[in-house]
Design a protein around this motif. Structure first.
Motif, PDB file in Angstrom:
ATOM      1  N   GLN A   1      20.237 -13.295   4.185  1.00 34.54           N
ATOM      2  CA  GLN A   1      19.026 -12.684   5.342  1.00 34.54           C
ATOM      3  C   GLN A   1      18.271 -12.423   3.088  1.00 34.54           C
ATOM      4  OE1 GLN A   1      19.672  -8.529   6.386  1.00 34.54           O
ATOM      5  NE2 GLN A   1      18.331  -7.740   5.436  1.00 34.54           N
ATOM      6  N   GLY A   2      16.800 -12.850   3.534  1.00 32.75           N
ATOM      7  CA  GLY A   2      15.804 -12.298   2.491  1.00 32.75           C
ATOM      8  C   GLY A   2      15.876 -11.146   2.256  1.00 32.75           C
ATOM      9  N   SER A   3      15.153 -10.142   1.321  1.00 35.80           N
ATOM     10  CA  SER A   3      14.590  -8.850   0.609  1.00 35.80           C
ATOM     11  C   SER A   3      13.772  -8.609  -0.185  1.00 35.80           C
ATOM     12  CB  SER A   3      15.776  -8.529   0.502  1.00 35.80           C
ATOM     13  OG  SER A   3      15.641  -7.185   0.407  1.00 35.80           O
ATOM     14  N   LEU A   4      12.825  -8.298  -0.027  1.00 34.22           N
ATOM     15  CA  LEU A   4      11.986  -7.954  -1.001  1.00 34.22           C
ATOM     16  C   LEU A   4      11.067  -6.766  -0.671  1.00 34.22           C
ATOM     17  CD1 LEU A   4       8.618  -8.120   0.543  1.00 34.22           C
ATOM     18  CD2 LEU A   4       9.396 -10.441   0.477  1.00 34.22           C
ATOM     19  N   GLY A   5      10.933  -6.285  -2.157  1.00 35.23           N
ATOM     20  CA  GLY A   5       9.647  -4.619  -2.121  1.00 35.23           C
ATOM     21  C   GLY A   5      10.235  -3.813  -3.355  1.00 35.23           C
ATOM     22  N   ALA A   6       9.385  -3.194  -3.601  1.00 35.89           N
ATOM     23  CA  ALA A   6       9.639  -2.276  -4.678  1.00 35.89           C
ATOM     24  C   ALA A   6      10.735  -0.911  -4.738  1.00 35.89           C
ATOM     25  CB  ALA A   6       8.153  -1.942  -5.603  1.00 35.89           C
ATOM     26  N   SER A   7      10.588  -0.755  -2.714  1.00 34.94           N
ATOM     27  CA  SER A   7      11.062   0.795  -2.139  1.00 34.94           C
ATOM     28  C   SER A   7      12.790   1.291  -2.941  1.00 34.94           C
ATOM     29  CB  SER A   7      11.969   0.096  -0.719  1.00 34.94           C
ATOM     30  OG  SER A   7      10.105  -0.202  -0.279  1.00 34.94           O
TER      31      SER A   7
ATOM     32  N   LEU B   1       0.854  -1.279  -0.248  1.00 34.04           N
ATOM     33  CA  LEU B   1      -0.082   0.023  -0.051  1.00 34.04           C
ATOM     34  C   LEU B   1       0.684   1.348  -0.438  1.00 34.04           C
ATOM     35  CD1 LEU B   1      -2.949   1.651   0.320  1.00 34.04           C
ATOM     36  CD2 LEU B   1      -2.488   0.912   2.980  1.00 34.04           C
ATOM     37  N   PHE B   2       1.611   1.450   0.712  1.00 28.84           N
ATOM     38  CA  PHE B   2       2.664   2.819   1.277  1.00 28.84           C
ATOM     39  C   PHE B   2       3.624   2.848  -0.017  1.00 28.84           C
ATOM     40  CE2 PHE B   2       1.941   2.282   5.525  1.00 28.84           C
ATOM     41  CZ  PHE B   2       1.575   3.660   5.870  1.00 28.84           C
ATOM     42  N   ASN B   3       3.897   1.573  -1.162  1.00 23.53           N
ATOM     43  CA  ASN B   3       4.617   1.962  -2.049  1.00 23.53           C
ATOM     44  C   ASN B   3       3.953   1.802  -3.060  1.00 23.53           C
ATOM     45  OD1 ASN B   3       7.547   0.911  -0.812  1.00 23.53           O
ATOM     46  ND2 ASN B   3       7.153  -0.769  -0.829  1.00 23.53           N
ATOM     47  N   MET B   4       2.964   2.148  -2.982  1.00 21.27           N
ATOM     48  CA  MET B   4       1.984   1.497  -4.357  1.00 21.27           C
ATOM     49  C   MET B   4       1.358   3.292  -4.117  1.00 21.27           C
ATOM     50  SD  MET B   4       2.342  -0.372  -6.392  1.00 21.27           S
ATOM     51  CE  MET B   4       3.911  -0.429  -5.858  1.00 21.27           C
ATOM     52  N   LEU B   5       1.236   3.689  -3.377  1.00 19.86           N
ATOM     53  CA  LEU B   5       1.241   5.399  -3.087  1.00 19.86           C
ATOM     54  C   LEU B   5       2.193   6.384  -3.482  1.00 19.86           C
ATOM     55  CD1 LEU B   5      -1.138   5.648   0.355  1.00 19.86           C
ATOM     56  CD2 LEU B   5      -1.841   5.936  -2.376  1.00 19.86           C
ATOM     57  N   GLY B   6       3.567   5.774  -3.208  1.00 21.52           N
ATOM     58  CA  GLY B   6       4.295   6.474  -3.099  1.00 21.52           C
ATOM     59  C   GLY B   6       4.626   6.612  -5.429  1.00 21.52           C
ATOM     60  N   LEU B   7       4.478   4.781  -5.775  1.00 20.77           N
ATOM     61  CA  LEU B   7       4.959   4.992  -6.927  1.00 20.77           C
ATOM     62  C   LEU B   7       4.159   5.794  -8.148  1.00 20.77           C
ATOM     63  CD1 LEU B   7       5.638   3.667  -9.390  1.00 20.77           C
ATOM     64  CD2 LEU B   7       4.126   1.450  -9.237  1.00 20.77           C
ATOM     65  N   TRP B   8       1.559   5.854  -7.545  1.00 25.35           N
ATOM     66  CA  TRP B   8       1.781   6.730  -8.250  1.00 25.35           C
ATOM     67  C   TRP B   8       2.100   8.246  -7.969  1.00 25.35           C
ATOM     68  CZ3 TRP B   8      -2.149   5.932 -11.651  1.00 25.35           C
ATOM     69  CH2 TRP B   8      -3.102   7.028 -12.313  1.00 25.35           C
TER      70      TRP B   8
END
Length: 299
Positions: A197-203, A152-159
């Motif tokens: 260490q696993g990592s994921l996200g559009a940040s 939610l936070f990442n997609m709001l930032g993208l938009w």
């Protein structure tokens, strides 16, 4: 859309002297069309031989009898003006949401797509990483989210950030900025984080858009205080004492996005494309070099 003569529109100044864009009344701006003098926001700016024009004047100028060789309206970065200035942003948002839904339906995709440096045993099973040749994880992890609040936070930032940037840079340049920022974030995470260490996200990509927004606002002589406050808040969240955030992705994306945006909006007109995509190529080479060096160190 009905047009209003310049003298009839609302030009009430905000506290910082900004005017409301004539097409987007909720957006303040300090830039005016050089032909009709109406206020225009970054999404409406069309690069002209001198200054910027609004889309209406740009269309009129392209069809005033200059013949088939007349110059097409261009954005501040030299790209052609498109009918839908948010198309790539919508596609990227759709891909992220589609992957999130796929993960919600099959949680095993997390292990298959997230960024992890070296082989380990994950939840009782073997899991190979980038060091074992699964370089695709550097890309797939950019579109992967597990928690609702995260996407939610990442997609709001993208938009919010992506739309105006896409309008200002053009589709190809904007997409290059987004993907390379995300890759730079993945590469720095792979380099500095613990290999298991696993990592994921559009940040990482979103922080690249944030850095590019700061560069664009500076180029257009906008008030920089809002973007500095937003950047400061995000950096505080990034380095919060509770952990759980891959700060390497944020920093890598921010650096890459800022550098690429500088090349995009400050490149000299006579060799603009060479400088812009040359900068993208240099960032990509740096990403590859970091990944190759880290892989050699882990194997």
């Amino acid at each position: 859309m009905d047009q209003q003569p310049p003298g009839d529109q609302d030009r009430s100044a905000a506290a910082d002297g900004a005017l409301a864009c004539y097409r987007h009344p909720g957006r303040g701006t300090h830039i005016r069309c050089t032909r009709c003098d109406r206020p225009i926001c970054p999404e409406c700016m069309v690069n002209a031989s001198v200054g910027f024009q609004c889309p209406d004047c740009a269309r009129q100028g392209a069809g005033t009898g200059h013949g088939p060789g007349a110059a097409r309206p261009r954005t501040i970065a030299g790209a052609a003006v498109t009918a839908d200035p948010r198309l790539i942003t919508k596609i990227l948002l759709g891909i992220n949401v589609a992957v999130f839904i796929a993960v919600w339906a099959n949680s095993a995709l997390i292990d298959d797509l997230m960024l992890i440096g070296r082989a380990t045993f994950h939840y009782g099973g073997p899991l190979e990483g980038v060091a074992e040749g699964q370089w695709y994880r550097l890309v797939t992890s950019m579109f992967l989210h597990q928690q609702v609040w995260h996407i939610l936070f990442n997609m709001l930032g993208l938009w919010w950030l992506g739309g105006p940037l896409e309008a200002a840079l053009g589709r190809a340049r904007y997409l290059s900025l987004y993907l390379l920022s995300g890759l730079a974030g993945s590469a720095l995470t792979y380099w500095l984080a613990a290999p298991v260490q696993g990592s994921l996200g559009a940040s990482g990509a979103i922080f690249g858009l944030l850095g590019a927004t700061a560069v664009l606002m500076r180029r257009l002589n906008y008030d920089m205080r809002p973007v500095f406050v937003l950047l400061a808040v995000n950096l505080v969240i990034t380095f919060n004492p509770w952990g759980g955030i891959a700060w390497q992705a944020h920093v890598g994306g921010l650096i890459a996005g800022t550098l690429i945006a500088i090349a995009m909006v400050h490149a000299p007109r006579e060799r603009r494309t060479l400088v812009q995509f040359g900068a993208c190529a240099l960032v990509l080479v740096a990403v590859i070099a970091v990944v190759v060096a880290r892989t050699a160190a882990l194997t």
